[in-house]
Design an enzyme around this catalytic site. Structure first.
Site, PDB file in Angstrom:
ATOM      1  N   ASP A 214       0.893  -1.164   0.000  1.00  9.80           N
ATOM      2  CA  ASP A 214       0.000   0.000   0.000  1.00  9.80           C
ATOM      3  C   ASP A 214       0.928   1.210   0.000  1.00  9.80           C
ATOM      4  O   ASP A 214       1.626   1.460   0.977  1.00  9.80           O
ATOM      5  CB  ASP A 214      -0.867  -0.062   1.261  1.00  9.80           C
ATOM      6  CG  ASP A 214      -1.757   1.156   1.434  1.00  9.80           C
ATOM      7  OD1 ASP A 214      -1.560   2.159   0.705  1.00  9.80           O
ATOM      8  OD2 ASP A 214      -2.640   1.106   2.302  1.00  9.80           O
TER       9      ASP A 214
ATOM     10  N   HIS B 262      -8.387   4.861   2.419  1.00  7.92           N
ATOM     11  CA  HIS B 262      -7.818   3.525   2.179  1.00  7.92           C
ATOM     12  C   HIS B 262      -8.648   2.741   1.162  1.00  7.92           C
ATOM     13  O   HIS B 262      -8.662   1.510   1.189  1.00  7.92           O
ATOM     14  CB  HIS B 262      -7.758   2.739   3.486  1.00  7.92           C
ATOM     15  CG  HIS B 262      -6.873   3.345   4.529  1.00  7.92           C
ATOM     16  ND1 HIS B 262      -5.504   3.185   4.515  1.00  7.92           N
ATOM     17  CD2 HIS B 262      -7.152   4.112   5.603  1.00  7.92           C
ATOM     18  CE1 HIS B 262      -4.979   3.823   5.561  1.00  7.92           C
ATOM     19  NE2 HIS B 262      -5.954   4.401   6.230  1.00  7.92           N
TER      20      HIS B 262
ATOM     21  N   TYR C 277      -3.587   9.327   0.156  1.00  2.82           N
ATOM     22  CA  TYR C 277      -3.606   9.132   1.598  1.00  2.82           C
ATOM     23  C   TYR C 277      -2.589   8.065   2.034  1.00  2.82           C
ATOM     24  O   TYR C 277      -2.516   6.981   1.459  1.00  2.82           O
ATOM     25  CB  TYR C 277      -5.002   8.723   2.090  1.00  2.82           C
ATOM     26  CG  TYR C 277      -5.042   8.832   3.586  1.00  2.82           C
ATOM     27  CD1 TYR C 277      -5.128  10.080   4.191  1.00  2.82           C
ATOM     28  CD2 TYR C 277      -4.880   7.713   4.385  1.00  2.82           C
ATOM     29  CE1 TYR C 277      -5.072  10.204   5.562  1.00  2.82           C
ATOM     30  CE2 TYR C 277      -4.831   7.832   5.760  1.00  2.82           C
ATOM     31  CZ  TYR C 277      -4.920   9.085   6.343  1.00  2.82           C
ATOM     32  OH  TYR C 277      -4.845   9.205   7.701  1.00  2.82           O
TER      33      TYR C 277
ATOM     34  N   GLN D 242       2.812   4.096   2.877  1.00  2.00           N
ATOM     35  CA  GLN D 242       2.370   3.439   4.122  1.00  2.00           C
ATOM     36  C   GLN D 242       3.151   2.161   4.447  1.00  2.00           C
ATOM     37  O   GLN D 242       3.536   1.940   5.579  1.00  2.00           O
ATOM     38  CB  GLN D 242       0.871   3.109   4.014  1.00  2.00           C
ATOM     39  CG  GLN D 242       0.319   2.318   5.196  1.00  2.00           C
ATOM     40  CD  GLN D 242      -1.166   1.996   5.046  1.00  2.00           C
ATOM     41  OE1 GLN D 242      -2.003   2.867   5.165  1.00  2.00           O
ATOM     42  NE2 GLN D 242      -1.486   0.742   4.790  1.00  2.00           N
TER      43      GLN D 242
ATOM     44  N   ASN E  63      16.907  -7.609   0.376  1.00  2.00           N
ATOM     45  CA  ASN E  63      15.766  -8.513   0.473  1.00  2.00           C
ATOM     46  C   ASN E  63      14.599  -7.713   1.031  1.00  2.00           C
ATOM     47  O   ASN E  63      14.725  -7.070   2.069  1.00  2.00           O
ATOM     48  CB  ASN E  63      16.115  -9.685   1.398  1.00  2.00           C
ATOM     49  CG  ASN E  63      15.037 -10.762   1.379  1.00  2.00           C
ATOM     50  OD1 ASN E  63      13.847 -10.467   1.389  1.00  2.00           O
ATOM     51  ND2 ASN E  63      15.462 -12.005   1.336  1.00  2.00           N
TER      52      ASN E  63
ATOM     53  N   LYS F 154      -7.858  -5.234   3.571  1.00  3.29           N
ATOM     54  CA  LYS F 154      -8.511  -4.998   4.874  1.00  3.29           C
ATOM     55  C   LYS F 154      -8.559  -6.262   5.715  1.00  3.29           C
ATOM     56  O   LYS F 154      -9.540  -6.535   6.416  1.00  3.29           O
ATOM     57  CB  LYS F 154      -9.926  -4.432   4.687  1.00  3.29           C
ATOM     58  CG  LYS F 154      -9.953  -3.132   3.897  1.00  3.29           C
ATOM     59  CD  LYS F 154      -9.250  -1.985   4.571  1.00  3.29           C
ATOM     60  CE  LYS F 154      -9.274  -0.732   3.714  1.00  3.29           C
ATOM     61  NZ  LYS F 154      -8.172  -0.691   2.702  1.00  3.29           N
TER      62      LYS F 154
ATOM     63  N   TYR G  65       1.407  -0.096  15.041  1.00  4.59           N
ATOM     64  CA  TYR G  65       0.454  -0.332  13.964  1.00  4.59           C
ATOM     65  C   TYR G  65       0.758   0.562  12.769  1.00  4.59           C
ATOM     66  O   TYR G  65       0.901   1.766  12.906  1.00  4.59           O
ATOM     67  CB  TYR G  65      -0.971  -0.046  14.441  1.00  4.59           C
ATOM     68  CG  TYR G  65      -1.984  -0.324  13.355  1.00  4.59           C
ATOM     69  CD1 TYR G  65      -2.462  -1.610  13.156  1.00  4.59           C
ATOM     70  CD2 TYR G  65      -2.436   0.682  12.516  1.00  4.59           C
ATOM     71  CE1 TYR G  65      -3.377  -1.883  12.164  1.00  4.59           C
ATOM     72  CE2 TYR G  65      -3.352   0.417  11.518  1.00  4.59           C
ATOM     73  CZ  TYR G  65      -3.820  -0.869  11.353  1.00  4.59           C
ATOM     74  OH  TYR G  65      -4.721  -1.142  10.357  1.00  4.59           O
TER      75      TYR G  65
ATOM     76  N   LYS H  97      -2.994  -2.902   8.424  1.00  3.21           N
ATOM     77  CA  LYS H  97      -2.991  -4.360   8.428  1.00  3.21           C
ATOM     78  C   LYS H  97      -2.147  -4.831   7.254  1.00  3.21           C
ATOM     79  O   LYS H  97      -2.019  -4.145   6.254  1.00  3.21           O
ATOM     80  CB  LYS H  97      -4.414  -4.891   8.277  1.00  3.21           C
ATOM     81  CG  LYS H  97      -5.169  -4.918   9.587  1.00  3.21           C
ATOM     82  CD  LYS H  97      -4.926  -6.204  10.349  1.00  3.21           C
ATOM     83  CE  LYS H  97      -5.714  -6.190  11.648  1.00  3.21           C
ATOM     84  NZ  LYS H  97      -5.035  -6.794  12.758  1.00  3.21           N
TER      85      LYS H  97
ATOM     86  N   ARG I   1      -9.999   0.542  10.372  1.00 10.23           N
ATOM     87  CA  ARG I   1      -8.854   0.798  11.252  1.00 10.23           C
ATOM     88  C   ARG I   1      -8.154  -0.490  11.687  1.00 10.23           C
ATOM     89  O   ARG I   1      -7.511  -0.534  12.736  1.00 10.23           O
ATOM     90  CB  ARG I   1      -9.301   1.608  12.480  1.00 10.23           C
ATOM     91  CG  ARG I   1      -9.794   2.996  12.073  1.00 10.23           C
ATOM     92  CD  ARG I   1     -10.484   3.738  13.172  1.00 10.23           C
ATOM     93  NE  ARG I   1     -10.999   5.001  12.655  1.00 10.23           N
ATOM     94  CZ  ARG I   1     -10.324   6.145  12.677  1.00 10.23           C
ATOM     95  NH1 ARG I   1      -9.125   6.202  13.181  1.00 10.23           N
ATOM     96  NH2 ARG I   1     -10.862   7.240  12.184  1.00 10.23           N
TER      97      ARG I   1
ATOM     98  N   TYR J 263      -2.556  -0.908  19.498  1.00  5.38           N
ATOM     99  CA  TYR J 263      -2.091   0.329  18.863  1.00  5.38           C
ATOM    100  C   TYR J 263      -3.111   1.464  18.993  1.00  5.38           C
ATOM    101  O   TYR J 263      -2.827   2.602  18.677  1.00  5.38           O
ATOM    102  CB  TYR J 263      -1.771   0.085  17.386  1.00  5.38           C
ATOM    103  CG  TYR J 263      -2.978   0.209  16.503  1.00  5.38           C
ATOM    104  CD1 TYR J 263      -3.291   1.429  15.881  1.00  5.38           C
ATOM    105  CD2 TYR J 263      -3.830  -0.863  16.309  1.00  5.38           C
ATOM    106  CE1 TYR J 263      -4.422   1.545  15.106  1.00  5.38           C
ATOM    107  CE2 TYR J 263      -4.953  -0.745  15.547  1.00  5.38           C
ATOM    108  CZ  TYR J 263      -5.248   0.458  14.949  1.00  5.38           C
ATOM    109  OH  TYR J 263      -6.370   0.588  14.187  1.00  5.38           O
TER     110      TYR J 263
HETATM  111  P1  13P Z   1      -6.452   8.999  10.320  1.00  3.01           P
HETATM  112  O1  13P Z   1      -5.093   8.884  10.971  1.00  3.01           O
HETATM  113  O2  13P Z   1      -6.479   9.768   9.073  1.00  3.01           O
HETATM  114  O3  13P Z   1      -7.526   9.364  11.282  1.00  3.01           O
HETATM  115  O4  13P Z   1      -6.803   7.490   9.805  1.00  3.01           O
HETATM  116  C1  13P Z   1      -6.875   6.421  10.654  1.00  3.01           C
HETATM  117  C2  13P Z   1      -6.805   5.237   9.787  1.00  3.01           C
HETATM  118  O5  13P Z   1      -7.265   5.227   8.668  1.00  3.01           O
HETATM  119  C3  13P Z   1      -6.134   4.051  10.358  1.00  3.01           C
HETATM  120  O6  13P Z   1      -5.313   3.467   9.402  1.00  3.01           O
HETATM  121  P1  13P Z   2      -5.226  -0.651   4.889  1.00  2.32           P
HETATM  122  O1  13P Z   2      -4.485  -1.636   5.778  1.00  2.32           O
HETATM  123  O2  13P Z   2      -5.839  -1.329   3.722  1.00  2.32           O
HETATM  124  O3  13P Z   2      -4.347   0.495   4.525  1.00  2.32           O
HETATM  125  O4  13P Z   2      -6.466  -0.092   5.726  1.00  2.32           O
HETATM  126  C1  13P Z   2      -6.214   0.565   6.906  1.00  2.32           C
HETATM  127  C2  13P Z   2      -7.405   1.087   7.599  1.00  2.32           C
HETATM  128  O5  13P Z   2      -7.260   1.617   8.660  1.00  2.32           O
HETATM  129  C3  13P Z   2      -8.753   0.967   7.019  1.00  2.32           C
HETATM  130  O6  13P Z   2      -9.718   1.565   7.831  1.00  2.32           O
HETATM  131 MG    MG Z   3      -4.151   1.933   3.274  1.00  2.00          MG
HETATM  132 MG    MG Z   4      -4.888  -2.289   2.150  1.00  2.00          MG
END
Ligand code: 13P
Ligand code: 13P
Ligand code: MG
Ligand code: MG
Length: 370
Positions: A11, A18, A90, A94, A104, A132, A233, A236, A270, A352
């Site tokens: 990502d 997301h 966004y 990440q 590696n 997700k 964190y 995921k 999240r 987290y």
């Molecule tokens: P914000 O940090 O933008 O509130 O997002 C939280 C989130 O999406 C967790 O990955």
């Molecule tokens: P991703 O792991 O796909 O970036 O999603 C994070 C997230 O917080 C979704 O709400």
């Molecule tokens: Mg994401």
């Molecule tokens: Mg993702």
């Protein structure tokens, strides 16, 4: 000569939030990998996305853990990250946890599933990409594909797979692995992999009695745990997998069948909620409702001398409509629970978040109950 199939994913920026990978990021990946194919580093490739994860499916002769292939993926993700920053996407970068490539890509953030094997005359390769959720989401379907006769008719009626398979399971907290034989050790295997946030299936191998080489995997799953890499964190670790099918292995339909359940997985909003895994076409691989529900796509290829056919978008099939409808019903039901378990993940998976802070803040106000 053996062929290696590698899926490396990251990502590197979401659009919006997301939800999805921006097409310009896929353009960059396509350009980079086209050049690598021209330079004969890759034999073939396909770029796709699942939700906000950019997926590089590549074939080559360099074996697993190749510095050149991992370096190519790393450079591709770095270039895509730069574009994501320019576009203001966004969470740009990440999943790139390190500043520079060290040879590696393992442990640097991206997820990797790769395997080297001797191609059969006709080699069906089924790729799976999830968003997700976490690597343990593959435990249930991979178990059913290779060990459950109610899923895989071939385990009963095809002499070439009747003896079963060998599962390599990783303890992702202790960084250890164990090999378990099915059907003999089915209950031990299930005792472990039911605890899917800790024990994950890494690979499946044929047994020694099989016509296929016993040291060449027939399935492999990415098991990177970003939490354990970064110590905090960082999203995921949305997983990917490669499964080979037919002629001494489960049939393509047996490989897809476990996804008709829409089983419950951890991740979603999240990274903190349980929800149904919904199989979708690539066109529907965008996470919207409550940043989900968690999704899986599957692209099927025939492989010949390392070359990939056009992919078939395997969940783009009305036969999976009923699964999607059920997943939507389960979504509706789970969402009604709001912040309550088991929709929200249990305490140990919430470290987290604000929960430890809430505990700390309330610290001295907790009084002993006589
Ligand atoms: P914000 O940090 O933008 O509130 O997002 C939280 C989130 O999406 C967790 O990955
Ligand atoms: P991703 O792991 O796909 O970036 O999603 C994070 C997230 O917080 C979704 O709400
Ligand atoms: Mg994401
Ligand atoms: Mg993702």
């Amino acid at each position: 000569m053996k062929t290696t199939v590698s899926i490396i994913k990251a990502d590197v920026g979401g659009w919006p939030g997301h939800a999805l990978v921006h097409p310009e990021l896929k353009n960059i990946a396509n350009k980079k990998l086209t050049k690598a194919k021209r330079d004969k580093l890759l034999i073939d490739f396909h770029v796709t996305h699942c939700g906000d994860d950019l997926e590089l499916i590549m074939t080559h002769r360099k074996g697993t853990n190749s510095k050149k292939i991992h370096g190519l993926a790393w450079d591709t993700f770095c270039e895509a990250t730069n574009k994501a920053r320019q576009l203001g996407l966004y969470g740009a970068g990440q999943d790139l946890l390190c500043d520079s490539f060290s040879g590696n890509i393992r442990g640097m953030g991206p997820g990797i599933a790769e395997m080297e094997f001797t191609e059969r005359k006709a080699e069906p390769v089924i790729t799976f990409m999830m968003d997700k959720t976490e690597p343990g989401a593959f435990n249930f379907p991979i178990y059913k594909i290779f060990a459950d006769p109610f899923n895989t008719a071939g385990l009963i009626i095809d002499p070439s797979i009747h003896d079963g398979f060998v599962f390599e399971v990783w303890d992702i907290q202790k960084h250890t692995n164990v090999f378990l034989n099915t059907p003999e050790e089915t209950y031990d295997l299930l005792a472990l992999i039911g605890a899917k946030s800790r024990f994950v299936i890494k690979r499946v191998f044929p047994k020694k009695s099989s016509k296929l080489p016993a040291d060449e995997p027939v399935a492999v799953i990415s098991t990177e745990k970003l939490y354990h890499i970064a110590g905090e964190y960082v999203g995921k670790d949305d997983p990917v997998a490669i499964v080979r099918a037919q002629s001494g292995l489960p049939a393509v339909g047996e490989v897809l069948e476990p996804f008709s359940i829409g089983h419950l997985v951890s991740g979603w909003m999240r990274g903190s909620h349980n929800g149904p895994l919904m199989p979708v076409s690539v066109n529907d691989a965008q996470c919207t409702r409550f940043d989900g529900p968690p999704r899986v796509i599957s692209l099927g290829f025939q492989l010949k001398d390392g070359k990939l056919t056009q992919p078939v978008d395997l969940f783009n099939d009305p036969a999976f409509d009923i699964t999607r409808r059920n997943a939507q019903r389960v979504t509706e039901y789970m969402r009604k629970h709001g912040p309550f378990e088991p929709h929200r993940l249990p305490m140990e998976d919430m470290e987290y978040t604000t929960l430890p802070k809430v505990m700390k803040k309330l610290g001295s106000r907790f009084k002993k109950v006589e």
